[in-house]
Write a protein that holds these residues in place. Structure first.
Motif, PDB file in Angstrom:
ATOM      1  N   THR A 127       0.830  -1.213   0.000  1.00 43.77           N
ATOM      2  CA  THR A 127       0.000   0.000   0.000  1.00 43.77           C
ATOM      3  C   THR A 127       0.859   1.255   0.000  1.00 43.77           C
ATOM      4  O   THR A 127       0.572   2.231  -0.710  1.00 43.77           O
ATOM      5  CB  THR A 127      -0.923   0.006   1.231  1.00 43.77           C
ATOM      6  N   LEU A 128       1.937   1.225   0.781  1.00 41.89           N
ATOM      7  CA  LEU A 128       2.827   2.381   0.832  1.00 41.89           C
ATOM      8  C   LEU A 128       3.543   2.591  -0.501  1.00 41.89           C
ATOM      9  O   LEU A 128       3.772   3.737  -0.913  1.00 41.89           O
ATOM     10  CB  LEU A 128       3.842   2.207   1.959  1.00 41.89           C
ATOM     11  N   ILE A 129       3.894   1.505  -1.187  1.00 42.01           N
ATOM     12  CA  ILE A 129       4.523   1.634  -2.503  1.00 42.01           C
ATOM     13  C   ILE A 129       3.564   2.318  -3.469  1.00 42.01           C
ATOM     14  O   ILE A 129       3.948   3.220  -4.234  1.00 42.01           O
ATOM     15  CB  ILE A 129       4.945   0.249  -3.041  1.00 42.01           C
ATOM     16  N   VAL A 130       2.286   1.912  -3.436  1.00 43.08           N
ATOM     17  CA  VAL A 130       1.284   2.540  -4.300  1.00 43.08           C
ATOM     18  C   VAL A 130       1.129   4.018  -3.958  1.00 43.08           C
ATOM     19  O   VAL A 130       1.056   4.881  -4.842  1.00 43.08           O
ATOM     20  CB  VAL A 130      -0.062   1.799  -4.175  1.00 43.08           C
ATOM     21  N   ILE A 131       1.106   4.315  -2.660  1.00 43.29           N
ATOM     22  CA  ILE A 131       0.979   5.717  -2.235  1.00 43.29           C
ATOM     23  C   ILE A 131       2.188   6.532  -2.705  1.00 43.29           C
ATOM     24  O   ILE A 131       2.041   7.674  -3.168  1.00 43.29           O
ATOM     25  CB  ILE A 131       0.842   5.785  -0.704  1.00 43.29           C
ATOM     26  N   CYS A 132       3.381   5.947  -2.601  1.00 45.36           N
ATOM     27  CA  CYS A 132       4.589   6.653  -3.055  1.00 45.36           C
ATOM     28  C   CYS A 132       4.558   6.898  -4.555  1.00 45.36           C
ATOM     29  O   CYS A 132       4.955   7.968  -5.031  1.00 45.36           O
ATOM     30  CB  CYS A 132       5.833   5.857  -2.673  1.00 45.36           C
ATOM     31  N   GLU A 133       4.075   5.916  -5.314  1.00 48.66           N
ATOM     32  CA  GLU A 133       4.007   6.086  -6.770  1.00 48.66           C
ATOM     33  C   GLU A 133       3.006   7.175  -7.140  1.00 48.66           C
ATOM     34  O   GLU A 133       3.281   8.045  -7.980  1.00 48.66           O
ATOM     35  CB  GLU A 133       3.620   4.761  -7.427  1.00 48.66           C
ATOM     36  N   VAL A 134       1.832   7.133  -6.504  1.00 49.40           N
ATOM     37  CA  VAL A 134       0.840   8.180  -6.762  1.00 49.40           C
ATOM     38  C   VAL A 134       1.372   9.537  -6.305  1.00 49.40           C
ATOM     39  O   VAL A 134       1.229  10.552  -7.001  1.00 49.40           O
ATOM     40  CB  VAL A 134      -0.487   7.840  -6.054  1.00 49.40           C
ATOM     41  N   GLY A 135       2.003   9.551  -5.139  1.00 49.01           N
ATOM     42  CA  GLY A 135       2.561  10.805  -4.642  1.00 49.01           C
ATOM     43  C   GLY A 135       3.636  11.374  -5.547  1.00 49.01           C
ATOM     44  O   GLY A 135       3.764  12.599  -5.691  1.00 49.01           O
ATOM     45  N   PHE A 136       4.424  10.484  -6.177  1.00 49.01           N
ATOM     46  CA  PHE A 136       5.459  10.932  -7.110  1.00 49.01           C
ATOM     47  C   PHE A 136       4.843  11.756  -8.236  1.00 49.01           C
ATOM     48  O   PHE A 136       5.311  12.860  -8.548  1.00 49.01           O
ATOM     49  CB  PHE A 136       6.204   9.718  -7.667  1.00 49.01           C
ATOM     50  N   TRP A 137       3.767  11.226  -8.834  1.00 42.54           N
ATOM     51  CA  TRP A 137       3.156  11.922  -9.970  1.00 42.54           C
ATOM     52  C   TRP A 137       2.380  13.149  -9.519  1.00 42.54           C
ATOM     53  O   TRP A 137       2.332  14.155 -10.244  1.00 42.54           O
ATOM     54  CB  TRP A 137       2.253  10.962 -10.739  1.00 42.54           C
ATOM     55  N   VAL A 138       1.785  13.094  -8.322  1.00 42.29           N
ATOM     56  CA  VAL A 138       1.075  14.268  -7.817  1.00 42.29           C
ATOM     57  C   VAL A 138       2.051  15.407  -7.549  1.00 42.29           C
ATOM     58  O   VAL A 138       1.813  16.559  -7.944  1.00 42.29           O
ATOM     59  CB  VAL A 138       0.286  13.904  -6.541  1.00 42.29           C
ATOM     60  N   LEU A 139       3.157  15.114  -6.879  1.00 44.08           N
ATOM     61  CA  LEU A 139       4.157  16.147  -6.621  1.00 44.08           C
ATOM     62  C   LEU A 139       4.763  16.673  -7.923  1.00 44.08           C
ATOM     63  O   LEU A 139       5.032  17.876  -8.054  1.00 44.08           O
ATOM     64  CB  LEU A 139       5.263  15.595  -5.718  1.00 44.08           C
ATOM     65  N   LEU A 140       4.962  15.781  -8.876  1.00 44.07           N
ATOM     66  CA  LEU A 140       5.527  16.204 -10.155  1.00 44.07           C
ATOM     67  C   LEU A 140       4.579  17.146 -10.879  1.00 44.07           C
ATOM     68  O   LEU A 140       4.990  18.200 -11.382  1.00 44.07           O
ATOM     69  CB  LEU A 140       5.819  14.973 -11.010  1.00 44.07           C
ATOM     70  N   ALA A 141       3.297  16.777 -10.930  1.00 45.36           N
ATOM     71  CA  ALA A 141       2.318  17.641 -11.594  1.00 45.36           C
ATOM     72  C   ALA A 141       2.184  18.971 -10.858  1.00 45.36           C
ATOM     73  O   ALA A 141       2.122  20.042 -11.490  1.00 45.36           O
ATOM     74  CB  ALA A 141       0.966  16.926 -11.662  1.00 45.36           C
ATOM     75  N   ALA A 142       2.159  18.944  -9.532  1.00 44.63           N
ATOM     76  CA  ALA A 142       2.034  20.179  -8.767  1.00 44.63           C
ATOM     77  C   ALA A 142       3.262  21.067  -8.945  1.00 44.63           C
ATOM     78  O   ALA A 142       3.152  22.297  -9.078  1.00 44.63           O
ATOM     79  CB  ALA A 142       1.828  19.850  -7.289  1.00 44.63           C
ATOM     80  N   GLY A 143       4.438  20.449  -8.950  1.00 43.97           N
ATOM     81  CA  GLY A 143       5.655  21.231  -9.122  1.00 43.97           C
ATOM     82  C   GLY A 143       5.732  21.902 -10.480  1.00 43.97           C
ATOM     83  O   GLY A 143       6.092  23.086 -10.595  1.00 43.97           O
TER      84      GLY A 143
END
Length: 210
Positions: A4-20
């Motif tokens: 679950t944490l791996i999935v959260i990290c992957e989603v978070g990667f793209w969310v932070l990238l899009a936000a940045g």
């Protein structure tokens, strides 16, 4: 929990990238955008800490811990290249900058490009192997860490397969498409008699009247 944490990290990667990228080019806030992009490695740090705590609490090493190590290694090896590629496209489409250069498609330039991508896979395997060996040492029970050793072999198997694919571009370079006009010029330079005859056009109407 680890998956679950791996999935959260992957989603978070793209969310932070899009936000940045949005903050950097749409909102014209380059410092905020850079700060968001610099938060990307923190996701891997969180995953690493949680995995270590899970092992420390007595969890049996399993494929989940191996997957976490490989995921962190892949992010280290290819994450920077992914961010750079998307940043170039965002700068072009959102910031009005020049279009990013496309990767080469032919010849030895393509082979060098594929070799650079393979180096990212190599770095990822080295990082994953180091983390898995540290986990094996940390657990201290060879009978409980067989699954972790299997992930080490899987990581280096991926390096070997990717390396063969990259090497094929150097052994058999992909040739660019032939240009008929350039080919005729090259043939004419060697032997004018070998140049294919061009179709002969008939006289124009004004020439017939004369």
């Amino acid at each position: 929990m680890i998956v679950t944490l791996i999935v959260i990290c992957e989603v978070g990667f793209w969310v932070l990238l899009a936000a940045g990228l949005a903050a950097r080019y749409l909102l014209r806030m380059p410092r905020t955008g850079l700060a968001l992009l610099l938060c990307e490695p923190l996701l891997e740090v969180v995953l690493l800490v949680v995995t270590a705590v899970d092992l420390r609490n007595g969890a049996d090493p399993s494929w989940k811990h191996g997957l976490a190590a490989v995921y962190i290694g892949y992010t280290v090896g290819h994450g920077h290249r992914t961010v750079k590629w998307l940043d170039g496209h965002a700068a072009h489409r959102l910031g009005g900058g020049p279009p990013p250069p496309k990767p080469p498609r032919h010849g030895m330039a393509r082979a060098r490009h594929e070799g650079a991508v393979w180096l990212g896979t190599l770095v990822g395997a080295v990082v994953a192997t180091a983390l898995l060996l540290i986990a094996t040492w940390y657990v201290g029970d060879a009978g409980r860490t067989e699954s972790l050793k299997g992930w080490i072999l899987a990581a280096w198997r991926a390096v070997g397969i990717h390396g063969l694919i990259a090497l094929s571009y150097a052994i058999w370079p992909k040739k660019p498409p032939q240009d008929p006009a350039r080919e005729r010029s090259a043939v004419a330079a060697r032997d004018p008699e070998d140049v294919p005859d061009r179709p002969v056009r008939g006289p124009r109407k004004d020439e017939e009247q004369v």
